[in-house]
Design a protein around this motif. Structure first.
Motif, mmCIF file in Angstrom:
data_model
loop_
_atom_site.group_PDB
_atom_site.id
_atom_site.type_symbol
_atom_site.label_atom_id
_atom_site.label_comp_id
_atom_site.label_asym_id
_atom_site.label_seq_id
_atom_site.Cartn_x
_atom_site.Cartn_y
_atom_site.Cartn_z
ATOM 1 N N ARG A 186 11.225 0.415 6.583
ATOM 2 C CA ARG A 186 9.943 -0.168 6.547
ATOM 3 C C ARG A 186 9.304 0.177 7.567
ATOM 4 N NH1 ARG A 186 13.577 -4.954 7.517
ATOM 5 N NH2 ARG A 186 15.198 -3.082 7.708
ATOM 6 N N ARG A 187 8.088 -0.162 7.755
ATOM 7 C CA ARG A 187 7.124 0.372 8.810
ATOM 8 C C ARG A 187 7.660 0.860 9.947
ATOM 9 N NH1 ARG A 187 3.269 -0.635 12.380
ATOM 10 N NH2 ARG A 187 3.484 -2.703 12.550
ATOM 11 N N VAL A 188 8.445 -0.144 10.777
ATOM 12 C CA VAL A 188 8.888 0.032 12.271
ATOM 13 C C VAL A 188 10.343 -0.296 12.146
ATOM 14 C CG1 VAL A 188 6.699 -0.522 13.148
ATOM 15 C CG2 VAL A 188 8.586 -2.248 12.912
ATOM 16 N N ARG A 189 10.993 -0.532 10.845
ATOM 17 C CA ARG A 189 12.377 -0.932 11.154
ATOM 18 C C ARG A 189 13.295 -0.142 9.815
ATOM 19 N NH1 ARG A 189 11.481 -7.212 10.791
ATOM 20 N NH2 ARG A 189 13.607 -6.975 9.626
ATOM 21 N N GLN A 236 6.478 10.274 9.540
ATOM 22 C CA GLN A 236 6.958 10.774 8.300
ATOM 23 C C GLN A 236 7.889 11.656 8.427
ATOM 24 O OE1 GLN A 236 3.313 12.150 6.402
ATOM 25 N NE2 GLN A 236 3.245 10.468 5.117
ATOM 26 N N GLU A 259 11.122 9.657 8.310
ATOM 27 C CA GLU A 259 11.605 9.294 6.979
ATOM 28 C C GLU A 259 12.277 10.085 6.270
ATOM 29 O OE1 GLU A 259 8.813 6.836 5.006
ATOM 30 O OE2 GLU A 259 7.994 5.891 6.812
ATOM 31 N N LEU A 296 6.966 1.120 17.121
ATOM 32 C CA LEU A 296 6.148 2.093 16.560
ATOM 33 C C LEU A 296 6.397 2.422 15.007
ATOM 34 C CD1 LEU A 296 6.877 5.049 19.240
ATOM 35 C CD2 LEU A 296 4.743 3.658 18.848
ATOM 36 N N ALA A 297 5.345 2.783 14.468
ATOM 37 C CA ALA A 297 5.585 3.300 12.878
ATOM 38 C C ALA A 297 6.453 4.308 12.877
ATOM 39 C CB ALA A 297 4.016 3.287 12.457
ATOM 40 N N ILE A 298 7.262 4.436 11.860
ATOM 41 C CA ILE A 298 8.347 5.404 11.977
ATOM 42 C C ILE A 298 7.476 6.269 11.319
ATOM 43 C CG2 ILE A 298 10.398 6.086 10.947
ATOM 44 C CD1 ILE A 298 11.363 3.072 10.430
#
Length: 135
Positions: free
Chosen positions: A85-88, A126, A129, A122-124
């Motif tokens: 997810r966004r930060v998780r 790309q 990901e 923080l946003a993960i």
């Protein structure tokens, strides 16, 4: 549905993992979960992809103890990333006794991606990901 392939390793339970009840100590499973998560992430190139200014911290562990494990038994520890997810990121685990294939323990960890200096989520990126999706 997992977004990464399963990573696994087999260990033989040492005497140091055994508690006063004669089976693997509950806290030991948490250590093993953390150890294999770090090992899996490093094997995929995660440390290089995240950079020096970010890291992962644990938000929550959930563990379901199904059967005890004992000294000198061989167990296979499996882990995979279930979602990002966004930060998780949710990572799951299974501990399986090798001689009979029985699942001893199931667990999951909710990891949060954070700034090393501030501790704020923080946003993960790309790049991170992508390493999960390529495995």
């Amino acid at each position: 549905m997992p977004i990464s392939n399963t990573y696994s390793k087999t260990i033989t339970i040492s005497k140091s993992a055994i508690d006063e009840n004669g089976h693997v100590n509950n806290v030991t499973y948490v250590q093993w979960m953390q150890d294999i998560a770090v090992e899996h992430y490093a094997s995929m190139g995660g440390v290089a992809a995240q950079g020096a200014d970010a890291t992962w911290v644990v938000r929550e562990h959930k563990i379901e103890y199904l059967l005890p494990a004992f000294e000198n038994e061989e167990i296979e520890i499996k882990t995979w990333v279930e979602d990002i997810r966004r930060v998780r990121s949710l990572r799951k685990y299974e501990f399986i006794r090798k001689n009979d294939g029985k699942v001893l323990v199931k667990g999951e960890t909710d990891w949060v991606f954070v700034d090393v200096k501030t501790g704020r989520p923080l946003a993960i990126p790309q790049e991170v990901e992508k390493i999960f999706e390529q495995t």
